[in-house]
Scaffold this active site. Structure first.
Site, PDB file in Angstrom:
ATOM      1  N   LYS A  55      44.862  30.306  35.257  1.00  0.00           N
ATOM      2  CA  LYS A  55      44.002  30.295  34.073  1.00  0.00           C
ATOM      3  C   LYS A  55      43.750  28.868  33.614  1.00  0.00           C
ATOM      4  CE  LYS A  55      45.388  34.591  31.995  1.00  0.00           C
ATOM      5  NZ  LYS A  55      46.483  35.190  31.241  1.00  0.00           N
ATOM      6  N   GLN A  99      50.555  36.225  26.895  1.00  0.00           N
ATOM      7  CA  GLN A  99      50.777  36.820  28.219  1.00  0.00           C
ATOM      8  C   GLN A  99      51.769  37.982  28.124  1.00  0.00           C
ATOM      9  OE1 GLN A  99      49.126  35.792  31.136  1.00  0.00           O
ATOM     10  NE2 GLN A  99      50.048  37.691  31.881  1.00  0.00           N
ATOM     11  N   ASP A 122      41.618  38.736  24.681  1.00  0.00           N
ATOM     12  CA  ASP A 122      42.010  39.843  25.554  1.00  0.00           C
ATOM     13  C   ASP A 122      41.390  41.159  25.069  1.00  0.00           C
ATOM     14  OD1 ASP A 122      43.508  39.046  27.749  1.00  0.00           O
ATOM     15  OD2 ASP A 122      45.361  38.840  26.587  1.00  0.00           O
TER      16      ASP A 122
END
Ligand code: NAD
Length: 295
Positions: A55, A99, A122
């Protein structure tokens, strides 16, 4: 027999990343804004480490600003909530990604609820989930958005199609169903308790498999000419004691039946990070009331 097109997710993801980079460069030139993405990693889960590293690389390459925050595996929920509050308040941060999975002492739902929905790249916050289902301007979870981009590129219009999604997780299955409904598909959301899954799958013009079960979907489950999106990533024993990755679809059996199919790896996987960059760019524009680039 039909000739099955193998969908090139790597090429589509590269193209999306280029579009994000071009729009980010224009935003920076016009207004001096560089969208910022903060990745939060608690502990040192090896898969998460790899994901966060790739990422960071993709973020830099797209001309966005990446920030990494690490907490020890023993960090308390209060510590993580304090970090989230700091990132919520930081004007340089447009997207926050915590995460998952988190260590057991931390409730992921409490963390997601604490995120500023405008920075929830997200798309897991209840406000974004509600907006997605009610037709509002949501930040949409990256993996299903990536699947939708691939579907649009493969089939053009989706309106009227019979779509079957296998798997009802909050991360993939449910948002995928919402997106397909918004595209005017007739949507069936199937799951582990569904009766006669093969018969349900055979109805699908668009079949999205997101169950996390290696090669669950057999060739005989697929309608001639259907477009198959395989989200599953399953590690199985391969030749010579080595492991290999397979999807939720028996790929070799699908060839000659499906009209198009995503391979594993190289299909849906590369789209997820590209969509995360897109969401960060969109979040940066929305937060400032700027027009959204069409990427
Ligand atoms: P999950 O375990 O949270 O959900 C799986 C869903 O599948 C559940 O709703 C369950 O009801 C259903 N299911 C399980 N077994 C089934 C069966 N035998 N028949 C029908 N339905 C069944 O998983 P998830 O987070 O949604 O992920 C699904 C898969 O997608 C996993 O393999 C995961 O690794 C992969 N994934 C890939 C990406 C990517 O970037 N490509 C991103 C997220 C998840």
């Amino acid at each position: 027999m039909v000739e099955t097109r193998v969908i090139d997710g790597k090429a589509s993801a590269a193209s999306l990343r280029r579009r994000v980079a071009a729009a980010a460069a224009e935003l920076a030139a016009r207004s001096g804004i560089v969208p910022g993405l903060a990745a939060v990693l608690v502990g040192a889960d090896p898969a998460s480490e790899i994901y966060v590293r790739s990422k960071a690389k993709a973020t830099r390459e797209a001309g966005l600003a990446g920030f990494e925050h690490r907490l020890p595996a023993a960090a308390s929920e209060a510590e993580l909530l304090a970090l989230v509050a700091k990132l919520n308040a930081d004007p340089a941060i447009d997207g926050i990604l915590v995460q998952l999975p988190l260590p057991p002492q931390i409730d992921p739902q409490r963390i997601i609820a604490a995120l500023d929905p405008a920075k929830d790249v997200d798309g897991f916050h209840a406000e974004n989930v509600g907006r997605l289902w009610s037709g509002g301007r949501a930040l949409v979870p990256c993996t299903p958005w990536g699947c939708l981009v691939l579907l649009r590129e493969t089939t053009g219009t989706l309106a009227g199609a019979e779509a079957v999604v296998i798997g009802r997780s909050n991360i993939v299955g449910k948002p995928m169903a919402a997106l397909l409904l918004a595209e005017h598909c007739t949507v069936t959301l199937a799951h582990s308790r569904s009766r006669d899954l093969p018969a349900i799958a055979r109805r699908a013009d668009i079949l999205v498999a997101a169950a996390g079960r290696a090669e669950l979907v057999r060739g005989s489950w697929i309608k001639q000419g259907a477009t198959v999106i395989d989200v599953g990533i399953n590690r199985v024993a391969g030749d010579g004691g080595k492991s290999r990755l397979v999807g939720d679809v028996a790929f070799a059996e699908a060839l000659g039946i499906a009209g198009a199919i995503t391979p594993v790896p190289g299909g849906v996987g590369p789209m997820t990070i590209a969509c995360l960059l897109r969401n960060t760019l969109i979040a940066a524009c929305r937060r400032r009331g700027l027009p959204e680039p069409a990427v």
